[in-house]
Design a protein around this motif. Structure first.
Motif, PDB file in Angstrom:
ATOM      1  N   MET A 183       0.828  -1.207   0.000  1.00 24.31           N
ATOM      2  CA  MET A 183       0.000   0.000   0.000  1.00 24.31           C
ATOM      3  C   MET A 183       0.863   1.258   0.000  1.00 24.31           C
ATOM      4  O   MET A 183       0.502   2.275  -0.599  1.00 24.31           O
ATOM      5  CB  MET A 183      -0.931  -0.008   1.206  1.00 24.31           C
ATOM      6  CG  MET A 183      -2.109  -0.964   1.090  1.00 24.31           C
ATOM      7  SD  MET A 183      -3.272  -0.476  -0.196  1.00 24.31           S
ATOM      8  CE  MET A 183      -3.978   1.007   0.516  1.00 24.31           C
ATOM      9  N   VAL A 184       2.011   1.191   0.671  1.00 24.37           N
ATOM     10  CA  VAL A 184       2.917   2.348   0.694  1.00 24.37           C
ATOM     11  C   VAL A 184       3.469   2.605  -0.707  1.00 24.37           C
ATOM     12  O   VAL A 184       3.471   3.751  -1.200  1.00 24.37           O
ATOM     13  CB  VAL A 184       4.060   2.118   1.700  1.00 24.37           C
ATOM     14  CG1 VAL A 184       4.981   3.327   1.739  1.00 24.37           C
ATOM     15  CG2 VAL A 184       3.495   1.829   3.081  1.00 24.37           C
ATOM     16  N   VAL A 185       3.917   1.539  -1.371  1.00 25.36           N
ATOM     17  CA  VAL A 185       4.452   1.677  -2.732  1.00 25.36           C
ATOM     18  C   VAL A 185       3.358   2.132  -3.688  1.00 25.36           C
ATOM     19  O   VAL A 185       3.569   3.012  -4.535  1.00 25.36           O
ATOM     20  CB  VAL A 185       5.074   0.350  -3.196  1.00 25.36           C
ATOM     21  CG1 VAL A 185       5.641   0.486  -4.612  1.00 25.36           C
ATOM     22  CG2 VAL A 185       6.158  -0.103  -2.235  1.00 25.36           C
ATOM     23  N   GLY A 186       2.175   1.536  -3.547  1.00 31.99           N
ATOM     24  CA  GLY A 186       1.075   1.907  -4.425  1.00 31.99           C
ATOM     25  C   GLY A 186       0.666   3.360  -4.255  1.00 31.99           C
ATOM     26  O   GLY A 186       0.393   4.060  -5.242  1.00 31.99           O
ATOM     27  N   ARG A 187       0.637   3.831  -3.026  1.00 32.95           N
ATOM     28  CA  ARG A 187       0.272   5.231  -2.805  1.00 32.95           C
ATOM     29  C   ARG A 187       1.318   6.162  -3.402  1.00 32.95           C
ATOM     30  O   ARG A 187       0.967   7.191  -4.009  1.00 32.95           O
ATOM     31  CB  ARG A 187       0.116   5.493  -1.306  1.00 32.95           C
ATOM     32  CG  ARG A 187      -0.321   6.902  -0.990  1.00 32.95           C
ATOM     33  CD  ARG A 187      -0.662   7.105   0.463  1.00 32.95           C
ATOM     34  NE  ARG A 187      -1.423   8.330   0.650  1.00 32.95           N
ATOM     35  CZ  ARG A 187      -1.943   8.736   1.801  1.00 32.95           C
ATOM     36  NH1 ARG A 187      -1.778   7.996   2.895  1.00 32.95           N
ATOM     37  NH2 ARG A 187      -2.631   9.848   1.868  1.00 32.95           N
ATOM     38  N   PHE A 188       2.574   5.841  -3.223  1.00 35.14           N
ATOM     39  CA  PHE A 188       3.652   6.678  -3.762  1.00 35.14           C
ATOM     40  C   PHE A 188       3.589   6.732  -5.289  1.00 35.14           C
ATOM     41  O   PHE A 188       3.614   7.813  -5.895  1.00 35.14           O
ATOM     42  CB  PHE A 188       5.000   6.150  -3.295  1.00 35.14           C
ATOM     43  CG  PHE A 188       6.181   6.898  -3.845  1.00 35.14           C
ATOM     44  CD1 PHE A 188       6.658   8.027  -3.191  1.00 35.14           C
ATOM     45  CD2 PHE A 188       6.808   6.493  -5.009  1.00 35.14           C
ATOM     46  CE1 PHE A 188       7.735   8.726  -3.690  1.00 35.14           C
ATOM     47  CE2 PHE A 188       7.887   7.178  -5.517  1.00 35.14           C
ATOM     48  CZ  PHE A 188       8.356   8.308  -4.861  1.00 35.14           C
ATOM     49  N   VAL A 189       3.488   5.568  -5.925  1.00 39.53           N
ATOM     50  CA  VAL A 189       3.521   5.507  -7.388  1.00 39.53           C
ATOM     51  C   VAL A 189       2.298   6.189  -7.987  1.00 39.53           C
ATOM     52  O   VAL A 189       2.411   7.020  -8.910  1.00 39.53           O
ATOM     53  CB  VAL A 189       3.621   4.042  -7.862  1.00 39.53           C
ATOM     54  CG1 VAL A 189       3.460   3.952  -9.376  1.00 39.53           C
ATOM     55  CG2 VAL A 189       4.946   3.433  -7.436  1.00 39.53           C
ATOM     56  N   ALA A 190       1.105   5.861  -7.479  1.00 40.96           N
ATOM     57  CA  ALA A 190      -0.113   6.424  -8.058  1.00 40.96           C
ATOM     58  C   ALA A 190      -0.175   7.934  -7.864  1.00 40.96           C
ATOM     59  O   ALA A 190      -0.526   8.675  -8.798  1.00 40.96           O
ATOM     60  CB  ALA A 190      -1.340   5.754  -7.422  1.00 40.96           C
TER      61      ALA A 190
END
Length: 355
Positions: A183-190
């Motif tokens: 979720m951390v990676v997804g939030r950063f990328v999106a």
């Protein structure tokens, strides 16, 4: 027989008559000063507090009975849990954002960004990852950048990325989702993707007359120390209030809303994503705390929660009002819907790949 009138005692009989009759004087009612008005309102505050406490004492029986109900106990548990988890990150984020907004000169960003707008947009977006700040601070900082000559496309990319991918927000997301580090990676990328695309779209399609050059913000006071504490008080009051509202809404959804309704909405992927995206706009939670509210919505998928986390820091009710006040209503009416649609699209695409 002649009658003589004695002269009044203490009066000189040789004074001219015009001096003896003083001119009439008019009296003016003094106008209450702001300090007097403030003291009057402060004097009423203890009375209001006393009446409130007296009402609570008189109604303590019914209040105790209502709080003993299982529904209220569940509501209080979720409400307090969200507040206790989110409050430290909220306070830290407000302090850091106020320090950056006040003590870091906007000219620094103008010198650090590339001269070409196409390259300045991703650099400004990445700068948001290194500069802690909530959305309450990103709007006036972006306004200061535009006023100091930074290309609007880069300033808008910073406006969207700073409250979504800064270290405080990403740390809070990791704490809120300890079993889902993606979720951390997804939030950063999106969030970074949406910020850069919105900046490039504005560079390509935006018009100068759509964006009003902002004036001075409350971060630019006569004294840096005074401006710092003013901005801290401003952001704590606003962000703290929205955090309480968000915690109350999350607790109400958990304790009051029928489980069948939430289950029906969560089982339909499209409805779940749209529902949480709209909820993020309505709740207007500070980005330092929204991850804990999203984590409490256990019925929904990770992609729907990611949409909640991407949409909220970029466009909500308070952000729309701040953007309209800083850059003009015409700008906000064009920028907000485009950001909303693109944020949902970015969250869905990122979720399909990473979650």
């Amino acid at each position: 027989m002649a009658i003589t009138r004695p002269a009044p005692t203490g009066t000189d009989t040789h004074e001219p008559t015009c001096d003896a009759a003083p001119e009439p004087q008019t009296t003016q009612t003094p106008t209450p000063t702001p300090a007097a008005a403030r003291s009057g309102s402060e004097s009423r505050s203890p009375l209001v507090l006393t009446m409130l406490l007296l009402t609570l004492v008189l109604l303590q029986g019914p209040i105790r009975g209502a709080l003993d109900a299982p529904v209220m106990q569940s509501w209080m548990t979720v409400f307090v849990a969200v507040l206790v988890q989110a409050l430290p990150f909220l306070v830290l984020g407000v302090l850091l954002s106020a320090a950056i907004a006040v003590f870091v000169p906007p000219a620094f960003f103008a010198r650090a960004l590339p001269s070409r707008p196409a390259l300045a947009v991703p650099v400004a977006g990445m700068a948001g990852a290194m500069l802690p700040g909530c959305e309450c601070a990103s709007v006036p900082v972006a306004g200061a950048l535009v006023r100091r000559g930074v290309t609007p496309a880069a300033a808008l990319a910073f406006l969207l990325s700073a409250p979504a991918i800064n270290p405080i927000v990403l740390t809070a997301t990791a704490v809120a989702f300890p079993r889902d580090p993606e979720m951390v990676v997804g939030r950063f990328v999106a969030s970074l993707l949406v910020s850069c695309v919105m900046g490039w779209l504005w560079q390509r399609l935006g018009r100068t007359d759509w964006l009003r050059t902002p004036g001075r913000s409350h971060y630019e006071g006569p004294s840096k120390g005074a401006a710092f504490w003013n901005s801290v008080r401003h952001d704590v009051m606003h962000a703290g209030g929205f955090l309480v509202v968000g915690a109350m809404a999350a607790a109400t959804l958990k304790a009051v809303a029928p489980a069948s309704w939430l289950r029906t909405a969560a089982e339909n992927p499209l409805v779940a994503i749209l529902a949480l995206a709209v909820l993020a706009v309505l709740l207007s939670i500070c980005s330092e705390a929204d991850a804990f509210v999203a984590a409490s919505l256990t019925q929904f998928s990770l992609t729907a929660k990611l949409a909640f986390l991407v949409v909220g820091p970029m466009i909500d009710l308070k952000l729309f009002a701040m953007q309209a006040g800083t850059f003009g209503r015409g700008f906000a009416l064009r920028f907000a819907p485009a950001t909303f649609v693109l944020a949902i699209t970015g969250a869905v695409l990122t979720g399909a790949v990473l979650l």
